[in-house]
Design an enzyme around this catalytic site. Structure first.
Site, PDB file in Angstrom:
ATOM      1  N   GLU A 128       0.854  -1.189   0.000  1.00 43.76           N
ATOM      2  CA  GLU A 128       0.000   0.000   0.000  1.00 43.76           C
ATOM      3  C   GLU A 128       0.895   1.246   0.000  1.00 43.76           C
ATOM      4  OE1 GLU A 128      -2.551  -0.606   3.405  1.00 43.76           O
ATOM      5  OE2 GLU A 128      -3.135  -2.578   2.662  1.00 43.76           O
ATOM      6  N   ASN A 186       0.257  -4.443  11.255  1.00 46.65           N
ATOM      7  CA  ASN A 186      -0.958  -3.910  11.874  1.00 46.65           C
ATOM      8  C   ASN A 186      -1.743  -4.991  12.629  1.00 46.65           C
ATOM      9  OD1 ASN A 186      -2.492  -1.630  12.480  1.00 46.65           O
ATOM     10  ND2 ASN A 186      -3.978  -2.070  10.860  1.00 46.65           N
ATOM     11  N   TYR A 286     -15.023  -4.482  10.231  1.00 47.46           N
ATOM     12  CA  TYR A 286     -14.640  -5.871  10.523  1.00 47.46           C
ATOM     13  C   TYR A 286     -13.582  -5.838  11.608  1.00 47.46           C
ATOM     14  CZ  TYR A 286     -10.672  -4.926   7.401  1.00 47.46           C
ATOM     15  OH  TYR A 286      -9.570  -4.377   6.802  1.00 47.46           O
ATOM     16  N   GLU A 308      -8.013   4.949   5.095  1.00 45.08           N
ATOM     17  CA  GLU A 308      -7.943   4.200   3.839  1.00 45.08           C
ATOM     18  C   GLU A 308      -8.123   5.232   2.744  1.00 45.08           C
ATOM     19  OE1 GLU A 308      -7.470   0.943   3.779  1.00 45.08           O
ATOM     20  OE2 GLU A 308      -7.924   0.328   5.837  1.00 45.08           O
TER      21      GLU A 308
HETATM   22 ZN   LIG Z   1      -3.196  -1.551   5.086  1.00 44.68          ZN
END
Ligand SMILES: [Zn+2]
Ligand SMILES: *[C@@H]1O[C@H](CO)[C@@H](O)[C@H](O)[C@H]1NC(C)=O
Ligand SMILES: *[C@@H]1O[C@H](CO)[C@@H](O)[C@H](O)[C@H]1NC(C)=O
Ligand SMILES: *[C@@H]1O[C@H](CO)[C@@H](O)[C@H](O)[C@H]1NC(C)=O
Length: 491
Positions: A128, A186, A286, A308
């Site tokens: 990412e 994470n 989630y 995000e």
């Molecule tokens: Zn991520």
């Protein structure tokens, strides 16, 4: 012993992995489903101890993105070009030995001031990479504009902004999510509900670096940048029973306020069909365990969002300028919220006027904010439009409470606490406590017994003079704070 524990942990972990329904992974939600990963039972319970097939973005896609060496050079060039308002430092190394570089932006980089600090972390997941590119653009934009743009100026003058474009350079270099030990960073933090991850020796160097960093620097808020969706995510990230539902943390309102600052300043995040207002509670989306966000709030005293910032995890480099434009105001406004909103102030003792690194609590919110060790400044983010009862306390002092109406602007509330000790104990303390710590107390007490000692007398004179200087400084500081445009009270 350690080995036994490791084996034990592994067994538990395996059991959990097999028994639990699969959970997608934060920061890769949509992609994982697309990849048909939903049926894999190896995801989302903490560490990925098992190797997994992962579709990597093509090498072709990496074209136009900075390499790790390129990023390092860009950061060094930046701190050279903008040396007046920045410095470069590293908080540790990745598994493969790549330095975890950070740029600090402030009018006094590297100094401790009575100001809040904010951190941005990008590229937690190696695949990412948008965040790492945007963060360097953010640094450069602030440097180019802080003398003409009020928002940039506000950030440089009133915040210490720490920017870490890449927490996972090893994962990035092979275009994979996890770090070089194949651990999802994470999911590697201690979790409040499922402490499967308490063994420090098993924690990844990148995770450890973050945890040490938060001991050294007091951050008020932060955000990590991910990809795979378009939403501002806030705590809690997990539920106690591992089921999926909205699970509010004590500062739910504050977090919703902060997340909205990001989504509403974004070009189209708040227009989301999937997420109302472009924000979401982590567990309601989630649940994940061992995430960085909840750990920051619980253990770091830091209000962290997980952002995000693009549906496509690894878009073509040609799209980066657009994505940057979409996010620019959000990134700036989120940092500036540390100055523009919330309740701020310092805590002093009445007897010597020295700063007290005390605690600040808001009535009805089960969360404690600590004042800074050196200047006793505190920064309490809160949703505006309400009245709050703010209580400051410190051991040995009577707590004090004041009511604050928090409108659209920040409020300053300084506290001067009265010692609980008796008047007699007070006198001695007020002489001794002037030194920053209490080290001198036994020495002075000892000297008092030899009353005819001339040196004793001279020492007292010197200490008294120091007291006088210190109080003058405190008074000056108080005065300085009142000069600022914020509404302020002292109680
Ligand atoms: Zn991520
Ligand atoms: C997951 O497994 C179920 C049954 O085991 C199957 O019907 C479904 O197609 C699988 N889904 C994916 C995405 O592989
Ligand atoms: C936001 O804009 C991007 C780029 O134009 C687009 O791909 C995305 O679907 C949009 N999202 C929303 C929620 O409108
Ligand atoms: C407040 O939070 C702590 C954990 O931080 C918890 O142990 C305690 O039970 C909570 N108290 C209340 C009244 O909810």
């Amino acid at each position: 012993m350690r080995k036994l524990r490791f084996v034990f942990n592994l067994l538990i972990l395996t059991a959990i992995c097999i028994l639990l329904p699969p959970i997608a992974a934060r920061g890769g939600h949509s992609d994982y489903i697309q990849l048909g990963d939903r049926n894999s039972s190896f995801h989302g319970t903490g560490r990925s101890l098992f190797s997994q097939e992962e579709r990597r973005p093509s090498l072709e896609l990496a074209r136009g993105y900075m390499t790790n060496d390129g990023l390092e050079k860009a950061m060094k060039d930046f701190t050279k070009r903008c040396s007046k308002i920045s410095r470069l430092y590293s908080i540790g190394k990745s598994v493969n030995g790549f330095p975890l570089w950070v740029i600090e932006i402030s009018d006094r980089p590297g100094e401790i001031e009575a100001e809040p600090a904010f951190k941005y972390i990008g590229n937690v997941h190696g695949d990412e990479p948008v965040g790492r590119e945007l963060l360097l653009r953010l640094a450069n934009w602030i440097c180019d504009n802080y003398e003409k743009d009020p928002l940039a100026q506000m950030i440089v003058e009133n915040v210490h902004l720490h920017i870490m474009p890449s927490l996972n350079p090893d994962g990035f270099s092979v275009r994979k999510r996890n770090n070089a030990n194949n651990v999802d960073l994470n999911r590697d933090f201690p979790d409040q509900f499922f402490p499967i991850n308490e063994d420090l020796s098993l924690r990844q160097p990148e995770t450890r670096a973050i945890m040490t960093w938060l001991r050294d620097i007091r951050f008020t808020a932060s955000a990590t940048l991910h990809g795979g969706a378009l939403v501002a995510n806030f705590p809690w990230d997990g539920t106690e029973d591992k089921r999926k539902y909205y699970y509010a943390c004590p500062d739910d309102e504050t977090f919703r306020f902060l997340a909205r600052i990001y989504s509403k300043s974004h070009r189209n995040m708040s227009l989301s069909n999937e997420f109302q207002e472009g924000i979401t509670n982590g567990a309601g989306w989630y649940p994940i365990y061992g995430g960085m966000q909840d750990w920051n709030y619980i253990h770091g005293g830091c209000f962290e969002l997980t952002l995000e910032i693009s549906d496509n995890k690894w878009p073509k480099a040609s799209e980066l300028p657009t994505i940057w434009e979409y996010n620019r105001m959000s990134m700036l406004n989120l940092v500036a919220s540390l100055v523009k909103t919330g309740v701020h102030g310092r805590i002093f003792s009445l007897d010597q006027g020295k700063p007290l690194p005390g605690l600040v609590v808001i009535k009805g919110i089960n969360y404690t904010v600590k004042a800074h060790q050196a200047y006793a400044d505190y920064h309490r983010l809160l949703a505006p439009g309400q009245k709050y009862e703010v209580t400051a306390s410190s051991p040995g002092y009577k707590p004090k409470t004041t009511s604050v109406w928090l409108g659209e602007n920040a409020v300053t509330a300084d506290f001067i606490l009265i010692p609980e000790a008796s008047a007699r104990g007070n006198l001695l303390r007020s002489i001794c406590d002037c030194s920053y710590k209490n080290y001198n107390q036994p020495l002075l007490t000892h000297l008092f017994t030899e009353t005819n000692n001339v040196i004793t007398f001279m020492l007292i004179v010197v200490v008294a003079f120091l007291c006088f200087l210190l109080q003058r400084r405190v008074r000056f500081n108080l005065w300085k704070q009142r000069q600022s445009s914020r509404r302020s009270v002292t109680v």
